[in-house]
Design a protein around this motif. Structure first.
Motif, PDB file in Angstrom:
ATOM      1  N   SER A  12       0.870  -1.166   0.000  1.00  0.00           N
ATOM      2  CA  SER A  12       0.000   0.000   0.000  1.00  0.00           C
ATOM      3  C   SER A  12       0.911   1.222   0.000  1.00  0.00           C
ATOM      4  O   SER A  12       1.557   1.517   1.005  1.00  0.00           O
ATOM      5  CB  SER A  12      -0.906  -0.003   1.235  1.00  0.00           C
ATOM      6  N   ILE A  13       0.996   1.911  -1.147  1.00  0.00           N
ATOM      7  CA  ILE A  13       1.894   3.058  -1.297  1.00  0.00           C
ATOM      8  C   ILE A  13       1.062   4.250  -1.741  1.00  0.00           C
ATOM      9  O   ILE A  13       0.361   4.190  -2.752  1.00  0.00           O
ATOM     10  CB  ILE A  13       3.016   2.766  -2.311  1.00  0.00           C
ATOM     11  N   GLY A  14       1.134   5.348  -0.974  1.00  0.00           N
ATOM     12  CA  GLY A  14       0.357   6.537  -1.283  1.00  0.00           C
ATOM     13  C   GLY A  14       0.860   7.269  -2.518  1.00  0.00           C
ATOM     14  O   GLY A  14       0.102   7.539  -3.440  1.00  0.00           O
ATOM     15  N   VAL A  15       2.153   7.595  -2.551  1.00  0.00           N
ATOM     16  CA  VAL A  15       2.724   8.392  -3.645  1.00  0.00           C
ATOM     17  C   VAL A  15       4.052   7.764  -4.063  1.00  0.00           C
ATOM     18  O   VAL A  15       4.880   7.441  -3.207  1.00  0.00           O
ATOM     19  CB  VAL A  15       2.978   9.854  -3.206  1.00  0.00           C
ATOM     20  N   ALA A  16       4.259   7.602  -5.360  1.00  0.00           N
ATOM     21  CA  ALA A  16       5.545   7.146  -5.905  1.00  0.00           C
ATOM     22  C   ALA A  16       6.089   8.253  -6.778  1.00  0.00           C
ATOM     23  O   ALA A  16       5.373   8.818  -7.603  1.00  0.00           O
ATOM     24  CB  ALA A  16       5.377   5.866  -6.710  1.00  0.00           C
ATOM     25  N   VAL A  17       7.371   8.581  -6.589  1.00  0.00           N
ATOM     26  CA  VAL A  17       7.998   9.664  -7.339  1.00  0.00           C
ATOM     27  C   VAL A  17       9.221   9.104  -8.073  1.00  0.00           C
ATOM     28  O   VAL A  17      10.104   8.518  -7.452  1.00  0.00           O
ATOM     29  CB  VAL A  17       8.428  10.814  -6.400  1.00  0.00           C
ATOM     30  N   ALA A  18       9.244   9.282  -9.404  1.00  0.00           N
ATOM     31  CA  ALA A  18      10.403   8.880 -10.206  1.00  0.00           C
ATOM     32  C   ALA A  18      11.586   9.762  -9.810  1.00  0.00           C
ATOM     33  O   ALA A  18      11.466  10.663  -8.973  1.00  0.00           O
ATOM     34  CB  ALA A  18      10.077   9.020 -11.688  1.00  0.00           C
ATOM     35  N   ASP A  19      12.714   9.549 -10.427  1.00  0.00           N
ATOM     36  CA  ASP A  19      13.925  10.316 -10.138  1.00  0.00           C
ATOM     37  C   ASP A  19      13.820  11.697 -10.786  1.00  0.00           C
ATOM     38  O   ASP A  19      14.480  11.996 -11.780  1.00  0.00           O
ATOM     39  CB  ASP A  19      15.141   9.541 -10.662  1.00  0.00           C
ATOM     40  N   ILE A  20      12.922  12.531 -10.231  1.00  0.00           N
ATOM     41  CA  ILE A  20      12.636  13.870 -10.759  1.00  0.00           C
ATOM     42  C   ILE A  20      12.522  14.849  -9.597  1.00  0.00           C
ATOM     43  O   ILE A  20      12.455  14.450  -8.445  1.00  0.00           O
ATOM     44  CB  ILE A  20      11.307  13.901 -11.551  1.00  0.00           C
ATOM     45  N   GLU A  21      12.485  16.136  -9.929  1.00  0.00           N
ATOM     46  CA  GLU A  21      12.191  17.152  -8.927  1.00  0.00           C
ATOM     47  C   GLU A  21      10.736  17.550  -9.088  1.00  0.00           C
ATOM     48  O   GLU A  21      10.288  17.886 -10.176  1.00  0.00           O
ATOM     49  CB  GLU A  21      13.104  18.365  -9.104  1.00  0.00           C
ATOM     50  N   ALA A  22      10.001  17.474  -7.986  1.00  0.00           N
ATOM     51  CA  ALA A  22       8.581  17.827  -7.983  1.00  0.00           C
ATOM     52  C   ALA A  22       8.246  18.356  -6.595  1.00  0.00           C
ATOM     53  O   ALA A  22       8.994  18.150  -5.647  1.00  0.00           O
ATOM     54  CB  ALA A  22       7.730  16.606  -8.322  1.00  0.00           C
TER      55      ALA A  22
ATOM     56  N   HIS B  64       4.709  -3.625   1.543  1.00  0.00           N
ATOM     57  CA  HIS B  64       5.089  -2.354   2.158  1.00  0.00           C
ATOM     58  C   HIS B  64       3.858  -1.515   2.496  1.00  0.00           C
ATOM     59  O   HIS B  64       2.815  -1.646   1.867  1.00  0.00           O
ATOM     60  CB  HIS B  64       5.979  -1.543   1.206  1.00  0.00           C
ATOM     61  N   ALA B  65       3.994  -0.631   3.489  1.00  0.00           N
ATOM     62  CA  ALA B  65       2.981   0.371   3.828  1.00  0.00           C
ATOM     63  C   ALA B  65       3.729   1.697   3.922  1.00  0.00           C
ATOM     64  O   ALA B  65       4.307   2.032   4.957  1.00  0.00           O
ATOM     65  CB  ALA B  65       2.292   0.030   5.146  1.00  0.00           C
ATOM     66  N   VAL B  66       3.781   2.448   2.801  1.00  0.00           N
ATOM     67  CA  VAL B  66       4.665   3.603   2.672  1.00  0.00           C
ATOM     68  C   VAL B  66       3.894   4.819   2.164  1.00  0.00           C
ATOM     69  O   VAL B  66       3.056   4.694   1.273  1.00  0.00           O
ATOM     70  CB  VAL B  66       5.824   3.270   1.689  1.00  0.00           C
ATOM     71  N   GLY B  67       4.204   5.988   2.716  1.00  0.00           N
ATOM     72  CA  GLY B  67       3.586   7.230   2.262  1.00  0.00           C
ATOM     73  C   GLY B  67       4.112   7.662   0.910  1.00  0.00           C
ATOM     74  O   GLY B  67       3.391   7.736  -0.067  1.00  0.00           O
ATOM     75  N   ILE B  68       5.415   7.973   0.818  1.00  0.00           N
ATOM     76  CA  ILE B  68       6.040   8.395  -0.434  1.00  0.00           C
ATOM     77  C   ILE B  68       7.185   7.440  -0.733  1.00  0.00           C
ATOM     78  O   ILE B  68       8.045   7.213   0.117  1.00  0.00           O
ATOM     79  CB  ILE B  68       6.591   9.834  -0.348  1.00  0.00           C
TER      80      ILE B  68
END
Length: 185
Positions: free
Chosen positions: A66-76, A126-130
């Motif tokens: 359960s993952i809330g947000v996934a971020v690629a290798d970028i700036e955001a 997993h239980a992860v926010g970002i």
């Protein structure tokens, strides 16, 4: 929901009040079971997400996360974003091999260790926010994070040693998958 462009996405508008924006209001992004609720892909460099409550549903399949947000290798930028992760599922238990093991040992299941005996158990979810594909260049501060419970690793197959058990999943506000460690948030 997946964002693949450097756009600004703003929630917090009240449609019943003439589409007025409120700093305290949060629009909802509700993820279904097993997929990630919000993904910022490779093309989303420079994206800004503001005023949302992101909720990832609990996983439903063995070893699911359960993952809330996934971020690629970028700036955001995530601002005024609340993230809730559901629970990860326990990994599969190891099974008795259907064929006699080779003398050099068979390969364990996902999260299990290699061995010549019973199959290894699967990794817990997993239980992860970002979750980041690589270490973030700047830490994202979550306004509120509600953690779920990570899944336990599956047990070793019948007659197998505990060394063949699967590893538990991770739980926390931030996880860096490139180094398989907490981001320190």
């Amino acid at each position: 929901m997946t964002i693949e462009a450097g756009v600004e996405v703003i929630g917090g508008f009240a449609c019943d009040a003439g589409w007025t924006w409120s700093e305290e209001a949060r629009s909802a992004i509700e993820g279904s079971a097993d997929p990630i609720a919000l993904t910022l892909g490779e093309g989303a460099s420079g994206a800004e997400v503001r005023s949302f409550a992101v909720r990832a549903a609990s996983a439903t399949r063995a070893g699911g996360s359960s993952i809330g947000v996934a971020v690629a290798d970028i700036e955001a930028e995530l601002a005024q974003v609340e993230v809730t992760a559901g629970d990860g599922m326990d990994g599969d238990d190891g099974k008795t091999p259907s064929e006699r093991p080779h003398t050099d040992g068979g390969r364990g299941g996902l999260g299990g260790r290699a061995g010549g005996g019973p199959a290894g158990g699967g990794r817990g979810g997993h239980a992860v926010g970002i979750a980041y594909a690589a270490a973030p260049s700047a830490a994202v501060a979550l306004e509120n994070f509600m953690a779920g419970t990570a899944g336990d690793g599956g047990s070793a197959g019948p007659g197998g040693s505990e060394q063949n058990a699967g590893v538990p999943g991770a739980s926390g506000a931030c996880w860096d998958f490139s180094i398989k460690a907490n981001c320190g948030q």
